[in-house]
Scaffold this motif. Sequence first.
Motif, PDB file in Angstrom:
ATOM      1  N   CYS A  53      21.130  11.588  13.572  1.00 48.04           N
ATOM      2  CA  CYS A  53      20.354  10.357  13.578  1.00 48.04           C
ATOM      3  C   CYS A  53      21.084   9.347  14.452  1.00 48.04           C
ATOM      4  O   CYS A  53      22.274   9.136  14.317  1.00 48.04           O
ATOM      5  CB  CYS A  53      20.233   9.831  12.154  1.00 48.04           C
ATOM      6  SG  CYS A  53      19.673   8.126  12.083  1.00 48.04           S
ATOM      7  N   LEU A  54      20.332   8.736  15.339  1.00 48.79           N
ATOM      8  CA  LEU A  54      20.941   7.777  16.267  1.00 48.79           C
ATOM      9  C   LEU A  54      21.586   6.610  15.534  1.00 48.79           C
ATOM     10  O   LEU A  54      22.589   6.067  15.986  1.00 48.79           O
ATOM     11  CB  LEU A  54      19.868   7.207  17.192  1.00 48.79           C
ATOM     12  CG  LEU A  54      20.049   7.268  18.695  1.00 48.79           C
ATOM     13  CD1 LEU A  54      19.377   6.095  19.338  1.00 48.79           C
ATOM     14  CD2 LEU A  54      21.485   7.354  19.132  1.00 48.79           C
ATOM     15  N   PHE A  73      22.839   7.651  10.196  1.00 51.97           N
ATOM     16  CA  PHE A  73      22.641   8.295   8.919  1.00 51.97           C
ATOM     17  C   PHE A  73      23.075   9.735   9.080  1.00 51.97           C
ATOM     18  O   PHE A  73      23.105  10.258  10.192  1.00 51.97           O
ATOM     19  CB  PHE A  73      21.196   8.160   8.453  1.00 51.97           C
ATOM     20  CG  PHE A  73      20.764   6.726   8.402  1.00 51.97           C
ATOM     21  CD1 PHE A  73      21.525   5.804   7.693  1.00 51.97           C
ATOM     22  CD2 PHE A  73      19.665   6.281   9.106  1.00 51.97           C
ATOM     23  CE1 PHE A  73      21.175   4.462   7.678  1.00 51.97           C
ATOM     24  CE2 PHE A  73      19.305   4.937   9.092  1.00 51.97           C
ATOM     25  CZ  PHE A  73      20.067   4.031   8.375  1.00 51.97           C
ATOM     26  N   CYS A 112      19.087  13.370  10.659  1.00 56.48           N
ATOM     27  CA  CYS A 112      17.716  12.896  10.587  1.00 56.48           C
ATOM     28  C   CYS A 112      17.102  13.390   9.289  1.00 56.48           C
ATOM     29  O   CYS A 112      17.105  14.578   8.994  1.00 56.48           O
ATOM     30  CB  CYS A 112      16.903  13.430  11.759  1.00 56.48           C
ATOM     31  SG  CYS A 112      17.079  12.421  13.213  1.00 56.48           S
ATOM     32  N   MET A 162      14.542   4.214  14.611  1.00 60.07           N
ATOM     33  CA  MET A 162      14.643   4.814  15.935  1.00 60.07           C
ATOM     34  C   MET A 162      14.087   6.223  15.969  1.00 60.07           C
ATOM     35  O   MET A 162      13.976   6.830  17.034  1.00 60.07           O
ATOM     36  CB  MET A 162      16.117   4.882  16.369  1.00 60.07           C
ATOM     37  CG  MET A 162      16.649   3.592  16.943  1.00 60.07           C
ATOM     38  SD  MET A 162      15.733   3.119  18.418  1.00 60.07           S
ATOM     39  CE  MET A 162      16.427   4.245  19.644  1.00 60.07           C
TER      40      MET A 162
HETATM   41  S1  FES Z   1      16.997   9.219  14.365  1.00 57.62           S
HETATM   42 FE1  FES Z   1      17.458   8.161  12.519  1.00 57.62          FE
HETATM   43  S2  FES Z   1      16.445   9.403  11.015  1.00 57.62           S
HETATM   44 FE2  FES Z   1      16.032  10.461  12.889  1.00 57.62          FE
END
Ligand code: FES
Lengths: 138, 138
Positions: free
Chosen positions: B91-92, B95, B98, B106
């Motif tokens: 996740c960017l 977190f 993803c 995002m």
């Molecule tokens: S990029 Fe943040 S949950 Fe997928």
Amino acid sequence: MILGKTTEYALSVLAYMATRSQDMYPAELLHRELKIPRHYLRRLLTDLSKKGFIASSRGRNGGFVFARELSMINFAQVIDAMEGEEAMNICLLGFTACIVDKPCAMHDLWSDARSKMAETLKNTSLADLREKYLNDKG
Amino acid sequence: MILGKTTEYALSVLAYMATRSQDMYPAELLHRELKIPRHYLRRLLTDLSKKGFIASSRGRNGGFVFARELSMINFAQVIDAMEGEEAMNICLLGFTACIVDKPCAMHDLWSDARSKMAETLKNTSLADLREKYLNDKG
DNA sequence: ATAAAATGCTACAAAAAGGTAGTAATTATG
DNA sequence: CATAATTACTACCTTTTTGTAGCATTTTAT
Ligand code: FES
Ligand code: FES
């Protein structure tokens, strides 16, 4: 690994700040909210200040605020600042970087995919993020 | 950092082997040609054998050859094997990965860019690389 | 047989990234 | 002014990644 942990922390912090409306974000608050190790976060915040994304104020009631408008900070800038601009420019086949005049056999395909990704990151500012976040919530 | 050094080495080795026509590639040759540290390369080659990309034969005149057809090895497989499948799934906003049911702000943008890149890597096999290389040369 | 040319394996060293601890400096507030 | 809240700085520790060294094992050529 696509991004180092520190870069993820940085994005995480900036995204958090961008999507709330406090006028000051002390390190301790960010630590509590984002579960980033306290002292490590402190160094990161100082670093982000030096890099001009946020500004610090010391002493009681101090903390961090954005140093520029949200629309002036995009994801590519943050990633570049944290990882170094070359990080996004590596040659897939392990040559020390993409060389324009003597590209490897993967170059065209790879640099195409990569630059599309870079575009996405460049075209998304913290202001966009904030807007999207507030819409999603409401 | 987009890929770890070891992954770049791996791609580098496989790409080298894919674009020549020897019937055996000893570690020492690859070390000379690719300037990858001798002993580190040896471990990497053993690792690539265990992962099923290449096969080793010991003893005099030994070395490494591909364990499957070139068309059956694509870049995504190699990267996944080296970096772990989750590496492409981060996740960017930091977190832990993803999360499908509670994506961050995002997510859509990012997962789109990312999956396009993954497609490119999946759609390019070592056979494609070889073909392109030989054409470029000729 | 023996030597040479290979890989396999294990242990360790160095460098980079991530994380911890504590002290000094700064500022608002009672 | 004293105190509490806060950032700045420095030094150190841990883990992961990258790199080095050497010996054991396997195979082939002579
Ligand atoms: S990029 Fe943040 S949950 Fe997928
Ligand atoms: S030179 Fe290899 S990807 Fe650009």
